[in-house]
Scaffold this active site. Structure first.
Site, mmCIF file in Angstrom:
data_model
loop_
_atom_site.group_PDB
_atom_site.id
_atom_site.type_symbol
_atom_site.label_atom_id
_atom_site.label_comp_id
_atom_site.label_asym_id
_atom_site.label_seq_id
_atom_site.Cartn_x
_atom_site.Cartn_y
_atom_site.Cartn_z
ATOM 1 N N SER A 269 7.611 -17.286 -2.826
ATOM 2 C CA SER A 269 6.499 -16.408 -2.465
ATOM 3 C C SER A 269 6.694 -15.059 -3.123
ATOM 4 O O SER A 269 7.680 -14.362 -2.867
ATOM 5 C CB SER A 269 6.438 -16.211 -0.943
ATOM 6 O OG SER A 269 5.646 -15.060 -0.677
ATOM 7 N N HIS B 127 3.839 -19.287 -5.008
ATOM 8 C CA HIS B 127 3.092 -19.075 -3.764
ATOM 9 C C HIS B 127 2.601 -17.628 -3.704
ATOM 10 O O HIS B 127 3.374 -16.681 -3.849
ATOM 11 C CB HIS B 127 4.008 -19.383 -2.574
ATOM 12 C CG HIS B 127 3.333 -19.343 -1.246
ATOM 13 N ND1 HIS B 127 2.580 -20.383 -0.756
ATOM 14 C CD2 HIS B 127 3.307 -18.380 -0.283
ATOM 15 C CE1 HIS B 127 2.125 -20.071 0.453
ATOM 16 N NE2 HIS B 127 2.551 -18.853 0.757
ATOM 17 N N ASP C 255 0.568 -14.858 -1.495
ATOM 18 C CA ASP C 255 0.133 -14.516 -0.138
ATOM 19 C C ASP C 255 -0.934 -13.439 -0.150
ATOM 20 O O ASP C 255 -0.658 -12.277 -0.442
ATOM 21 C CB ASP C 255 1.343 -14.030 0.670
ATOM 22 C CG ASP C 255 2.252 -15.175 1.050
ATOM 23 O OD1 ASP C 255 1.755 -16.150 1.627
ATOM 24 O OD2 ASP C 255 3.459 -15.102 0.760
ATOM 25 N N MET D 91 -3.463 -11.179 1.885
ATOM 26 C CA MET D 91 -3.633 -10.647 3.248
ATOM 27 C C MET D 91 -4.692 -9.551 3.257
ATOM 28 O O MET D 91 -4.766 -8.756 2.318
ATOM 29 C CB MET D 91 -2.308 -10.074 3.751
ATOM 30 C CG MET D 91 -1.155 -11.065 3.707
ATOM 31 S SD MET D 91 0.311 -10.373 4.468
ATOM 32 C CE MET D 91 1.507 -11.655 4.100
ATOM 33 N N HIS E 275 -2.350 -18.739 -0.751
ATOM 34 C CA HIS E 275 -2.365 -18.810 0.716
ATOM 35 C C HIS E 275 -3.215 -17.657 1.231
ATOM 36 O O HIS E 275 -2.798 -16.501 1.198
ATOM 37 C CB HIS E 275 -0.909 -18.711 1.214
ATOM 38 C CG HIS E 275 -0.766 -18.670 2.697
ATOM 39 N ND1 HIS E 275 0.426 -18.312 3.320
ATOM 40 C CD2 HIS E 275 -1.637 -18.946 3.711
ATOM 41 C CE1 HIS E 275 0.269 -18.372 4.630
ATOM 42 N NE2 HIS E 275 -0.976 -18.738 4.895
ATOM 43 N N MET F 127 -4.688 -15.462 3.889
ATOM 44 C CA MET F 127 -4.606 -14.992 5.277
ATOM 45 C C MET F 127 -5.702 -13.955 5.447
ATOM 46 O O MET F 127 -5.443 -12.760 5.616
ATOM 47 C CB MET F 127 -3.202 -14.422 5.539
ATOM 48 C CG MET F 127 -2.146 -15.513 5.638
ATOM 49 S SD MET F 127 -0.477 -14.909 5.376
ATOM 50 C CE MET F 127 -0.423 -14.978 3.589
ATOM 51 N N MET G 286 2.973 -22.890 9.536
ATOM 52 C CA MET G 286 3.614 -21.569 9.484
ATOM 53 C C MET G 286 4.841 -21.581 10.388
ATOM 54 O O MET G 286 4.749 -21.938 11.565
ATOM 55 C CB MET G 286 2.650 -20.471 9.959
ATOM 56 C CG MET G 286 1.502 -20.148 9.014
ATOM 57 S SD MET G 286 1.997 -19.661 7.332
ATOM 58 C CE MET G 286 3.011 -18.212 7.664
ATOM 59 N N PHE H 193 4.180 -10.817 7.221
ATOM 60 C CA PHE H 193 5.332 -10.157 6.592
ATOM 61 C C PHE H 193 6.363 -11.166 6.119
ATOM 62 O O PHE H 193 6.535 -12.219 6.747
ATOM 63 C CB PHE H 193 5.986 -9.194 7.592
ATOM 64 C CG PHE H 193 5.022 -8.183 8.134
ATOM 65 C CD1 PHE H 193 4.728 -7.032 7.419
ATOM 66 C CD2 PHE H 193 4.357 -8.414 9.342
ATOM 67 C CE1 PHE H 193 3.791 -6.114 7.906
ATOM 68 C CE2 PHE H 193 3.425 -7.504 9.835
ATOM 69 C CZ PHE H 193 3.146 -6.343 9.114
ATOM 70 N N GLY H 194 7.041 -10.809 5.044
ATOM 71 C CA GLY H 194 8.163 -11.610 4.582
ATOM 72 C C GLY H 194 9.410 -11.240 5.359
ATOM 73 O O GLY H 194 9.410 -10.285 6.143
ATOM 74 N N GLY H 195 10.455 -11.997 5.166
ATOM 75 C CA GLY H 195 11.756 -11.657 5.716
ATOM 76 C C GLY H 195 11.923 -11.851 7.209
ATOM 77 O O GLY H 195 12.854 -11.311 7.809
ATOM 78 N N ASP I 4 6.302 -22.324 5.647
ATOM 79 C CA ASP I 4 6.248 -20.968 5.111
ATOM 80 C C ASP I 4 6.769 -19.989 6.154
ATOM 81 O O ASP I 4 6.154 -19.832 7.217
ATOM 82 C CB ASP I 4 4.780 -20.662 4.749
ATOM 83 C CG ASP I 4 4.594 -19.351 4.031
ATOM 84 O OD1 ASP I 4 5.591 -18.656 3.773
ATOM 85 O OD2 ASP I 4 3.430 -19.012 3.737
ATOM 86 N N GLY J 169 10.771 -17.759 6.741
ATOM 87 C CA GLY J 169 12.163 -17.917 7.174
ATOM 88 C C GLY J 169 12.880 -19.097 6.565
ATOM 89 O O GLY J 169 13.882 -19.568 7.112
HETATM 90 C C1 DX5 Z 1 4.100 -14.723 5.621
HETATM 91 C C2 DX5 Z 1 3.847 -15.298 4.249
HETATM 92 C C3 DX5 Z 1 5.041 -15.923 3.661
HETATM 93 C C4 DX5 Z 1 6.195 -15.000 3.452
HETATM 94 C C5 DX5 Z 1 7.437 -15.807 3.561
HETATM 95 O O1 DX5 Z 1 2.925 -14.211 6.105
HETATM 96 O O2 DX5 Z 1 2.835 -16.291 4.315
HETATM 97 O O3 DX5 Z 1 4.746 -16.632 2.458
HETATM 98 O O4 DX5 Z 1 6.153 -14.341 2.237
HETATM 99 O O5 DX5 Z 1 8.489 -14.937 3.383
HETATM 100 P P1 DX5 Z 1 9.979 -15.273 3.751
HETATM 101 O O6 DX5 Z 1 10.359 -16.513 2.967
HETATM 102 O O7 DX5 Z 1 10.685 -14.054 3.298
HETATM 103 O O8 DX5 Z 1 10.043 -15.528 5.227
HETATM 104 ZN ZN ZN Z 2 2.469 -17.757 2.562
#
Ligand code: DX5
Ligand code: ZN
Length: 224
Positions: free
Chosen positions: A11, A36, A38, A40, A69, A71, A140, A146-148, A176, A178
């Protein structure tokens, strides 16, 4: 039925946006399967990222599948723009609009792979009547935005339920949020075959080593 091949989709949410083209070429060379993306809107999720113009800017940097993706809510007014920008697959959230079946038909009418995503709090029953309209189900494994974030363990059972529900249909199960080399084995054992990984890949020193490690862990989990 043999398991569907494991695919790794980094991502770009975790990439260095100031060097995006370079980052795309780096994950491509490092052996990713899909890219991927994202999207938003600050409304469906509490964060804002990028739109079709960024997808179009990425397109010349890789021939790999661009997995968009969305959102965003509503999604319908933007499907054509993402298709024209170069998306190969477009995934929408079941929670994002009242006419999911229509939205999925619209994605396929644009000649793109159609995906449907469900948030951690949404039951898999929300998508049971649209399975003939999709090429991918995205479970999901964090709350989107958010990532991470940390993988939510209760999602393992949901992945397994989705897999049972899909039966013999040719549908990818994507996860997708963690995903790390540790959780990769768990989600693959439950039935996921497309693994999105943001922080795990882009915060690593060596993208190729990390992608390979996630793939190896997932393949082992699939066989477990
Ligand atoms: C979350 C996104 C994910 C995110 C995953 O809203 O859809 O794609 O970037 O990030 P990690 O792999 O860091 O959890
Ligand atoms: Zn995603």
């Amino acid at each position: 039925m043999p398991p569907r091949p494991i695919l790794i989709a980094p991502s770009i949410l975790a990439a260095d946006f100031a060097r995006l083209g370079e980052e795309i070429r780096a994950i491509d060379a490092a052996g990713c399967d899909w890219v991927h993306i994202d999207v938003m809107d600050g409304h469906f999720v509490p964060n804002i990222t990028f739109g079709p113009a960024v997808v179009a800017a990425i397109r010349p940097h890789t021939n790999k599948m661009l997995d968009v993706h969305l959102m965003i809510a509503p999604a319908d007014p933007f499907l054509e723009a993402f298709a024209t920008a170069g998306a190969d697959g477009i995934t929408v959230h079941a929670e994002a609009g009242p006419h999911l079946d229509r939205t999925l038909q619209a994605i396929r009418a644009l000649g793109k792979r159609a995906g449907v995503a469900i948030n951690p709090g949404t039951s898999e029953t929300a998508i049971e009547h649209v399975l003939d309209r999709v090429d991918l189900v995205l479970v999901m494994t964090v709350n989107p935005g958010f990532g991470g974030q940390a993988y939510i363990p209760a999602m393992g059972e949901k992945i397994a339920r989705v897999k049972r529900m899909i039966g013999a249909r040719k549908i990818d199960i994507q996860v997708d949020g963690g995903v790390t080399r540790e959780t990769a084995a768990v989600v693959a054992a439950a039935g996921a075959n497309v693994l999105v990984a943001g922080a795990a890949v882009f915060k690593a020193k060596d993208y190729a080593v990390t992608i390979a490690a996630i793939r190896t862990a997932a393949v082992a989990g699939q066989g477990a």
